[in-house]
Design an enzyme around this catalytic site. Structure first.
Site, mmCIF file in Angstrom:
data_model
loop_
_atom_site.group_PDB
_atom_site.id
_atom_site.type_symbol
_atom_site.label_atom_id
_atom_site.label_comp_id
_atom_site.label_asym_id
_atom_site.label_seq_id
_atom_site.Cartn_x
_atom_site.Cartn_y
_atom_site.Cartn_z
ATOM 1 C CD1 TRP A 455 120.490 9.484 93.936
ATOM 2 C CD2 TRP A 455 120.537 9.851 91.846
ATOM 3 N NE1 TRP A 455 121.379 10.531 94.017
ATOM 4 C CE2 TRP A 455 121.388 10.789 92.255
ATOM 5 C CE3 TRP A 455 120.376 9.743 90.567
ATOM 6 C CZ2 TRP A 455 122.290 11.599 91.782
ATOM 7 C CZ3 TRP A 455 121.378 10.525 89.735
ATOM 8 C CH2 TRP A 455 122.239 11.410 90.476
ATOM 9 C CG ASP A 456 118.458 6.055 99.756
ATOM 10 O OD1 ASP A 456 118.029 7.337 99.963
ATOM 11 O OD2 ASP A 456 118.004 4.955 100.219
ATOM 12 C CG ASP A 518 112.979 5.734 104.929
ATOM 13 O OD1 ASP A 518 112.840 5.462 103.641
ATOM 14 O OD2 ASP A 518 114.294 6.238 105.186
HETATM 15 C C1 DGJ Z 1 116.829 5.125 103.122
HETATM 16 C C2 DGJ Z 1 115.726 4.822 102.188
HETATM 17 O O1 DGJ Z 1 114.653 5.728 102.220
HETATM 18 C C3 DGJ Z 1 115.114 3.272 102.194
HETATM 19 O O2 DGJ Z 1 113.911 2.964 101.452
HETATM 20 C C4 DGJ Z 1 116.192 2.466 102.076
HETATM 21 O O3 DGJ Z 1 116.591 2.468 100.623
HETATM 22 C C5 DGJ Z 1 117.496 2.632 103.044
HETATM 23 N N1 DGJ Z 1 117.836 4.161 102.758
HETATM 24 C C6 DGJ Z 1 118.762 1.774 102.653
HETATM 25 O O4 DGJ Z 1 120.139 2.138 103.090
#
Ligand code: DGJ
Length: 699
Positions: A455-456, A518
């Site tokens: 879930w982002d 990230d």
């Molecule tokens: C941000 C996330 O932190 C990444 O790992 C990846 O899922 C991207 N979004 C995808 O758009």
């Protein structure tokens, strides 16, 4: 145990005490720290001695308020009929046998709970201050009820307010930015007001809702340290107000900048704040948080359980994939020991770049003409499961959802919404929006054998015209989490917000692991993980080994180091493992099988941070099993140096008399030798070198 002696309230257990005293109808804070014992005379004496003044501005208040002689940062501010001052007086207490549940994530379990009742008779307002003491800390929250006939605008309602007596204090908080979250920042507490906060709608890229207050001289291993953390996933405010007499007030709560309206008869509940105390320095504070969260925050389904080893598609294929490519990707994982292949962003609507389709949670048929079935089938053939990425709270203006419901995005009437990453935020304070997301996600999860959801949440909020929207959105997020976890209990939901943009205890209540950052570069990750561990247990940090040169920094680090750093948490991979040479594949298979053997220790053990990677050319963490039977140590040296002996590390937390076998050397050593003499770390040559050691008690 809750003791009441005359006008003193004393919450205590074997290790901790929290005390308050009622004086002339005001509740004064008296003590928070190591247990005082339970003898009435001693507790009362200690509490009376702690009183440091009679003026309202110098006395330690339990819940500071504005306009009546206390000039420090207030814990409550509310206005009605133009009156902004309050005068709350003690009006009684209740003892509940169990900690009551309420509408937000909070520590689970918890016995006897003290509720203090404070009333402002003139304003017809009632405050209920809740206190539940756990083995490792205290849960606190506040309820405000409007018993009058007018609406009240509440611009501040702290979950916890704590007045520290005169002293010399330092603070540590976790600040940062995207790609570099949770950088510990230590400063002296000076006279004046300082606020750490988020007003972005999500919590934690810039500041985590965490604070440590250190008494003078406290360090990693010794000294008194007070930790605070807020169980909330939206705007928050943590303030430190150093007064002119050397005292300090800390307020922790959600930020209600423009205020929420409380109608007659309504109650506003603050989120829950967690307060821990340690006499064993910052390390002891971290271990208190870790143990508390392991036992009382993480969902019981995941407590003490190894998280799956994930292979995530993002840094391997980004948006550029089709069925063929993904099948090859899955085949590449065969035989390595991976548990789940997670298909990240790009599988839905017409999503070929980040400029469309968020909200259209149906399969991108050009990329995946046969849906997920062939992918899931292939995973199963290789003994793996399948997981999927969602970003439920976002909508692309270029999407079917937005075209059908433009009013579902948060917006200022008459203005074009500010886009970030080409997307808007859906207004989760609207029930129909959350219903839509639940239905759309449920359909995908029901029709496909999916065991894992990432879930982002990839942007901050703009165009919010009412404070209630921020607050309501967070409630909507909790609601969707509640409904999804109830309907699909077998699905593990990993939290994520452009990395660690929402690494907070409320997300951990639902998601047993969160994508930490990230930035997957092993060197940078040492620092991010070090900082994150100040408050959060290792097994909540999702860490992936990625390709080199690293996609964020361009740096090349050895695969062994990438694996070692990622192993201090939930190990995963985010690279095209099928394209690696045999040697590297064998190394990955070795890392995974070794990690499985170490997982129990990492998941339940006590963490000791042996080097500070911000101050030393070294990163070293040790995890010791609770019973001291084994320990796991990772050492990394960022830059190679010449003409120096091998670094020596002194372990901690071992049994002094115990005899340990060092697996990597085959040597036996006593706990005393390992802790007091230490061991020399045998590192390979070159930059970013690392070594891993296992210690097993043999006696
Ligand atoms: C941000 C996330 O932190 C990444 O790992 C990846 O899922 C991207 N979004 C995808 O758009």
């Amino acid at each position: 145990m809750i003791q009441i002696f005359k006008d003193v309230f004393h919450l205590t257990n074997k290790t901790l005490s929290y005390a308050m005293r009622v004086q002339e109808k005001k509740v004064l804070h008296a003590y928070w720290g190591s247990a005082l014992g339970t003898r009435e005379d001693l507790v009362c004496a200690a509490v009376y001695a702690a009183d440091c003044g009679t003026s309202r501005d110098s006395a330690p208040q339990e819940f500071g308020e504005r306009g009546r002689g206390d000039f420090r940062d207030p814990a409550i501010v509310c206005t009605a009929e133009g009156i902004a001052t309050t005068e709350f007086e003690y009006a009684g207490y209740e003892i509940l046998q169990k900690k009551p549940a309420f509408s937000m994530p909070a520590l689970r379990g918890g016995g006897e709970t003290l509720v203090l009742l404070l009333k402002d008779a003139r304003r017809k307002l009632t405050l209920r201050l809740h206190y539940t003491l756990f083995e490792w800390g205290l849960a606190r929250r506040t309820e405000l009820t409007n018993e009058g006939e007018e609406e009240v605008r509440v611009t501040k309602l702290a979950s916890a307010c704590l007045d520290f007596p005169r002293g010399a204090y330092e603070s540590i908080h976790l600040s940062g930015r995207w790609g570099a979250e949770c950088i510990p920042t230590r400063s002296r507490v000076l006279q004046g007001l300082r606020e750490l906060s988020s007003r972005r709608g999500i919590t934690s890229h810039q500041h985590n809702p965490f604070l440590a207050v250190l008494e003078a001289g406290a360090g990693e291993d010794s000294g008194a340290v007070y930790g605070f953390n807020l169980i909330y996933s939206g705007n928050f405010s943590v303030t430190m107000d150093g007064d002119e007499r050397g005292g300090l007030r800390v307020n922790v709560g959600c930020a209600l900048t423009d205020g929420v309206l409380l109608s007659p008869g309504e109650t506003l509940s603050s989120p829950e704040a967690v307060c821990v105390f340690s006499r064993e320095g910052v390390g002891g504070m971290s271990r208190a948080f870790h143990n508390l969260y392991r036992k009382h925050l993480i969902h019981p389904r995941f407590q003490g359980r190894m998280r799956p080893i994930v292979l995530n598609s993002w840094e391997s294929v980004y948006f550029d994939f089709d069925e063929e490519k993904l099948l090859r990707f899955i085949d590449g994982a065969k035989g390595l020991g991976i548990d789940i292949v997670v298909l990240d962003d790009g599988w839905f609507g017409r999503r070929d770049l980040d400029d469309s389709s968020l909200g259209d949670w149906f399969i991108h048929k050009d990329k995946l003409p046969h849906g997920f079935a062939p992918l899931i089938e292939r995973c199963k053939q290789h003994g793996m499961k399948f997981g999927l990425w969602f970003e439920p709270e976002a909508v692309s203006p270029n999407s079917e959802l937005y075209r059908a419901h433009p009013d579902w995005a948060i917006a200022t009437a008459g203005r074009t919404g500010i886009q970030m990453r080409n997307q808007l935020v859906l207004d989760f304070s609207k029930r129909e929006v959350v219903d839509y997301l639940f239905d759309a996600m449920s359909k995908v999860l029901k029709e496909n054998d999916i065991s894992y959801v990432k879930w982002d949440m990839n942007r901050a909020f703009t165009d919010v015209v009412r404070e209630e929207t921020y607050f309501g959105h967070v409630q909507g997020v909790y609601d969707l989490y509640e409904r999804l976890t109830a309907a699909f209990p077998h699905v593990l939901i990993e939290g994520c917000s452009s990395g660690g943009g929402r690494f907070d205890p409320a997300i951990l209540y639902y998601s047993p692991m969160i994508w930490t950052s990230d930035d997957t570069d092993a060197f940078e990750r040492m620092r991010v993980q070090y900082g994150t561990s100040l408050c959060y247990p290792l097994e909540t940090m999702s860490n992936h080994v990625s390709a080199c040169p690293n996609h964020q920094t361009g740096r090349t680090t050895p695969l062994a180091t990438r694996g070692a750093v990622a192993s201090l948490g939930c190990l995963g991979y985010e690279l095209n493992v099928g394209a690696l040479g045999e040697e590297e594949r064998a190394e990955i298979a070795r890392q995974i099988s070794r990690y499985r053997a170490d997982a129990a220790c990492i998941l339940t053990g006590e963490l000791y941070r042996l080097c500070d990677p911000f101050r030393e050319n070294a990163f070293c963490e040790e995890v010791v099993a609770q019973d001291g039977a084994c320990a796991y140590l990772v050492y990394c040296r960022p830059l190679a140096q010449v003409n120096l002996p091998a670094p020596r590390v002194k372990l901690k937390g071992l049994n002094r008399e115990g005899v340990y076998r060092i697996e990597e050397t085959g040597r036996l050593a006593s706990g005393a030798e390992l802790m007091y003499m230490g061991i020399a770390i045998d590192l390979p040559a070159g930059d970013f070198a690392s070594a891993v050691y296992h210690f097993t008690r043999t006696d």
